[in-house]
Enzyme design. Structure first.
Site, PDB file in Angstrom:
ATOM      1  N   SER A  53       0.717  -1.157   0.141  1.00  0.00           N
ATOM      2  CA  SER A  53      -0.280  -0.445  -0.061  1.00  0.00           C
ATOM      3  C   SER A  53       1.157   1.338   0.407  1.00  0.00           C
ATOM      4  O   SER A  53       2.039   1.585  -0.421  1.00  0.00           O
ATOM      5  CB  SER A  53      -1.176  -0.265   1.245  1.00  0.00           C
ATOM      6  N   ASN A  54       0.323   2.179   0.143  1.00  0.00           N
ATOM      7  CA  ASN A  54       1.007   3.588   0.315  1.00  0.00           C
ATOM      8  C   ASN A  54       0.420   4.376   2.030  1.00  0.00           C
ATOM      9  O   ASN A  54      -0.449   3.936   2.652  1.00  0.00           O
ATOM     10  CB  ASN A  54       0.805   4.411  -0.957  1.00  0.00           C
TER      11      ASN A  54
END
Ligand code: PMT
Length: 396
Positions: free
Chosen positions: A210-211
């Site tokens: 993810s980020n």
């Protein structure tokens, strides 16, 4: 600060419930957003909390008594006339009964009868009281009169009972106030699809790629578009943010989910604003068992995700974001052309007070006609206003 509340006159009526303390938080949120808040407390409310507490936060006199000559020009008629919106929070069973029957035996009920402004009632009481047929009948009467009922929520009540009866949270009430005040705004009749948050691409049942997106930029856009009268669909990856009121929420996990949800939401849409940080790659193989951690190295094969913004087509305004760490304008312009956008919001994500997680952002807006608008560091709400101004300009 949100524009919709700036200089708006809000009449806040407080009746006698243990939930009075939440009305202080609501007052504070309204004042922080620029509203002028006139508080009227019933006699019972004054037993739970003092007028001084509200006065300290609203920085205005607080009214408690119909017969108090200290009102000067702002008697109940004047207060009712000058208000943009009236809200009673918390509203007790007794207050709801008085409103349902048109009683006017104190300053608050008299002022509510005297106002032509929209009225919100946020009930708070014990669960058994709330479900009493007479209370339900009274609430239904208020609904039929066009009064907006917000809550109550389910949860632990002062009596220890777990039931419906808790006053809605101040941010929820605030969301309703903003949505109602914004109904006739410049985006009235327009449908806007917004994406927010960082997609999550599963590696195995435990791990994801993810980020750092918190969703703040996308949520600000959705809420401000709603404040300006738009019908809003928010396609959101997981975030820790409260769910916005009066916005249709479509929760998604992966980029593939987001792609499907955006395509579906776009029917009859006037604009798509993609503030989400979409994962460009996903693991090629999704392991259905937890990967063992006893190796020194692990190689993951990744597959490119679809470019949502680059592939969706239709008769709507297409707005992208470009999260960049270098050559901001050059990289953003490349994305603007490649994805065939109306405009792009180039976001320097390594500057302090900008990008992921912060409440502020620093952006440059570039459009397909070649105009460049470099904005100073502003709150994400203010950036959202600027983006929506540009959408209104294009629509017109
Ligand atoms: O959520 P916050 O914490 O408030 O942070 C805000 C933000 C930094 C996430 C936001 O301001 C931002 O910059 N969002 C875009 C992030 C991004 O993915 O940028 P990009 O340059 O990689 O992508 C360009 C555009 O294409 C974006 O609009 C993106 O949503 C879209 N995209 C990207 C990849 C993909 N597979 N499909 C897409 O549609």
């Amino acid at each position: 600060m949100t524009m919709i509340l700036n200089n708006k006159r809000i009449l806040l009526g407080v009746s006698g419930s243990i939930a009075c303390y939440k009305a202080l938080d609501l007052t504070s949120k309204l004042v922080q957003n620029g509203a002028i808040v006139d508080v009227i407390m019933t006699e019972a409310a004054c037993k739970f909390i003092t007028p001084l507490s509200f006065q300290s936060i609203s920085r205005r006199p607080v009214f408690t008594n119909l017969w108090d000559s200290g009102h000067g020009d702002i008697g109940h008629i004047e207060m009712g006339n000058s208000t943009d919106l009236a809200i009673i929070a918390p509203a007790t069973a007794n207050m709801i009964a008085k409103l349902a029957h048109g009683l006017a035996d104190d300053l608050l009920t008299t002022t509510i009868l005297a106002t032509k402004a929209k009225v919100i009632v946020a009930p708070a009481m014990d669960g058994n009281m709330y479900y009493h047929p007479l209370v339900q009948e009274n609430i239904n009467k208020l609904v039929k009169m066009g009064i907006i009922i917000v809550g109550p929520n389910e949860g632990r009540l002062a009596s220890g009972l777990i039931s419906k009866g808790r006053l809605s949270e101040p941010y929820e009430i605030l969301g309703h106030i903003r949505a109602i005040l914004g109904k006739g705004g410049d985006l009235k009749g327009k449908k806007i699809v917004v994406t927010a948050g960082g997609t999550q691409e599963p590696i195995d049942p435990v791990r994801i790629i993810s980020n750092h997106s918190s969703g703040k930029m996308g949520y600000a856009l959705a809420e401000i578009a709603r404040d300006r009268g738009a019908e809003v669909i928010l396609v959101t990856a997981a975030t820790a943010l409260p769910i916005p009121v009066s916005v249709e929420i479509v929760p998604v996990k992966t980029a593939a989910d987001m792609h499907i949800a955006v395509e579906k939401s776009l029917e009859n849409a006037d604009a798509l604003i993609m503030a989400a940080a979409v994962a460009d790659f996903r693991p090629t193989i999704l392991s259905n068992q937890k990967l063992k951690s006893d190796k020194q190295n692990l190689n993951l094969s990744l597959t490119k995700n679809p470019d949502i913004l680059g592939t969706v087509k239709g008769n709507f305004i297409k707005v992208g974001f470009a999260a960049e760490t270098q050559s901001l304008e050059t990289n953003a312009r490349k994305k603007l052309l490649e994805k065939d956008l109306d405009f792009i919001v180039a976001n320097n994500i390594i500057e302090i007070g900008s990008g992921f997680g912060s409440d502020t952002n620093r952006v440059v807006i570039l459009d397909k006609k070649g105009s460049i608008n470099a904005l100073p560091t502003l709150s994400k709400q203010e950036i959202a206003e600027q983006i929506l101004d540009k959408i209104v300009e294009i629509i017109q």
